[in-house]
Design an enzyme around this catalytic site. Sequence first.
Site, PDB file in Angstrom:
ATOM      1  CB  SER A  70      -0.900   0.020   1.230  1.00 54.51           C
ATOM      2  OG  SER A  70      -1.476  -1.242   1.460  1.00 54.51           O
TER       3      SER A  70
HETATM    4  N1  SAH Z   1      -0.456  -3.899   3.821  1.00 52.74           N
HETATM    5  C1  SAH Z   1       0.193  -4.824   2.914  1.00 52.74           C
HETATM    6  C2  SAH Z   1      -0.541  -4.921   1.597  1.00 52.74           C
HETATM    7  C3  SAH Z   1      -1.732  -5.770   1.714  1.00 52.74           C
HETATM    8  S1  SAH Z   1      -2.480  -6.153   0.156  1.00 52.74           S
HETATM    9  C4  SAH Z   1       1.612  -4.389   2.677  1.00 52.74           C
HETATM   10  O1  SAH Z   1       2.089  -3.483   3.376  1.00 52.74           O
HETATM   11  O2  SAH Z   1       2.282  -4.964   1.832  1.00 52.74           O
HETATM   12  C5  SAH Z   1      -3.767  -7.188   0.768  1.00 52.74           C
HETATM   13  C6  SAH Z   1      -3.357  -8.599   1.078  1.00 52.74           C
HETATM   14  O3  SAH Z   1      -4.508  -9.249   1.585  1.00 52.74           O
HETATM   15  C7  SAH Z   1      -2.923  -9.413  -0.135  1.00 52.74           C
HETATM   16  O4  SAH Z   1      -1.648  -9.931   0.109  1.00 52.74           O
HETATM   17  C8  SAH Z   1      -3.974 -10.531  -0.230  1.00 52.74           C
HETATM   18  O5  SAH Z   1      -3.437 -11.759  -0.647  1.00 52.74           O
HETATM   19  C9  SAH Z   1      -4.447 -10.606   1.211  1.00 52.74           C
HETATM   20  N2  SAH Z   1      -5.765 -11.201   1.435  1.00 52.74           N
HETATM   21  C10 SAH Z   1      -6.916 -11.048   0.748  1.00 52.74           C
HETATM   22  N3  SAH Z   1      -7.914 -11.765   1.320  1.00 52.74           N
HETATM   23  C11 SAH Z   1      -7.361 -12.388   2.414  1.00 52.74           C
HETATM   24  C12 SAH Z   1      -7.864 -13.276   3.414  1.00 52.74           C
HETATM   25  N4  SAH Z   1      -9.137 -13.694   3.439  1.00 52.74           N
HETATM   26  N5  SAH Z   1      -7.017 -13.709   4.361  1.00 52.74           N
HETATM   27  C13 SAH Z   1      -5.720 -13.319   4.379  1.00 52.74           C
HETATM   28  N6  SAH Z   1      -5.189 -12.492   3.458  1.00 52.74           N
HETATM   29  C14 SAH Z   1      -6.000 -12.030   2.480  1.00 52.74           C
END
Ligand code: SAH
Length: 222
Positions: A70
């Site tokens: 993000s």
């Molecule tokens: N804040 C993170 C970015 C997150 S992107 C950073 O600093 O890099 C959102 C993430 O949520 C992705 O990696 C995606 O695979 C994960 N995601 C989506 N649905 C999910 C779920 N049900 N359980 C765990 N992770 C999930």
Amino acid sequence: MAGRRLTGPADTYAGYRARLVETLRAQGIRDLAVLKAFAETPRHLFVPEAVRHRAYEDTALPIGKGQTISQPFTQARYLEALRLRGKERVLEIGTGSGYQTALLGALAGQVFSVERVEALARAAQRALREAGATNVSVLLGDGTLGWSGYAPYDAILVAAGGPTVPPPLAEQLAPGGRLLIPLGERGAQTLTLVERSGAELRHTPLGDARFVPLLGEHGFDA
Ligand code: SAH
């Protein structure tokens, strides 16, 4: 913050990191603990080699598997809204690169983070180790189910956008706890603060957000 060894003579990124912190401050981030966490957390360790030269730009970057790390400003606002004071037990859903997990580790007592994509969970674990974050644990699984073994949590941060608050997350939130989740459609959500007092859940909208979809049993279909 025990055991963190993020800076030192070999830290060639220190100047870039200081500039990122100034950018965040100039945009209105005031929480000193949040600014300090950004100053001490090596974002370059959490992005793929190919975009490492852009690691300290205030922008989202691709991390593979169709996911992104993000934008730091968005994360900073998010972290300010959690009002962490250093001792909390925090649950994060969506580890992604692990960068936000490391920031949370700098701001809270213990962090439990759940990621559904195995390759991302592994890479995040590696980067977190390299960054010296010792108070964080990563679980591979469906984060819409939470992580019941360590509940209740003082704060829960969901880094992907879902249709509703997954009931297990509301259940795993401690009384007086704060849960942040982008709620809405795939691709357009409202960042929402959910606070718990007794059995009541209070929702406060904090602004527009665009996160990748929360997939899983209590999220969107994969
Ligand atoms: N804040 C993170 C970015 C997150 S992107 C950073 O600093 O890099 C959102 C993430 O949520 C992705 O990696 C995606 O695979 C994960 N995601 C989506 N649905 C999910 C779920 N049900 N359980 C765990 N992770 C999930």
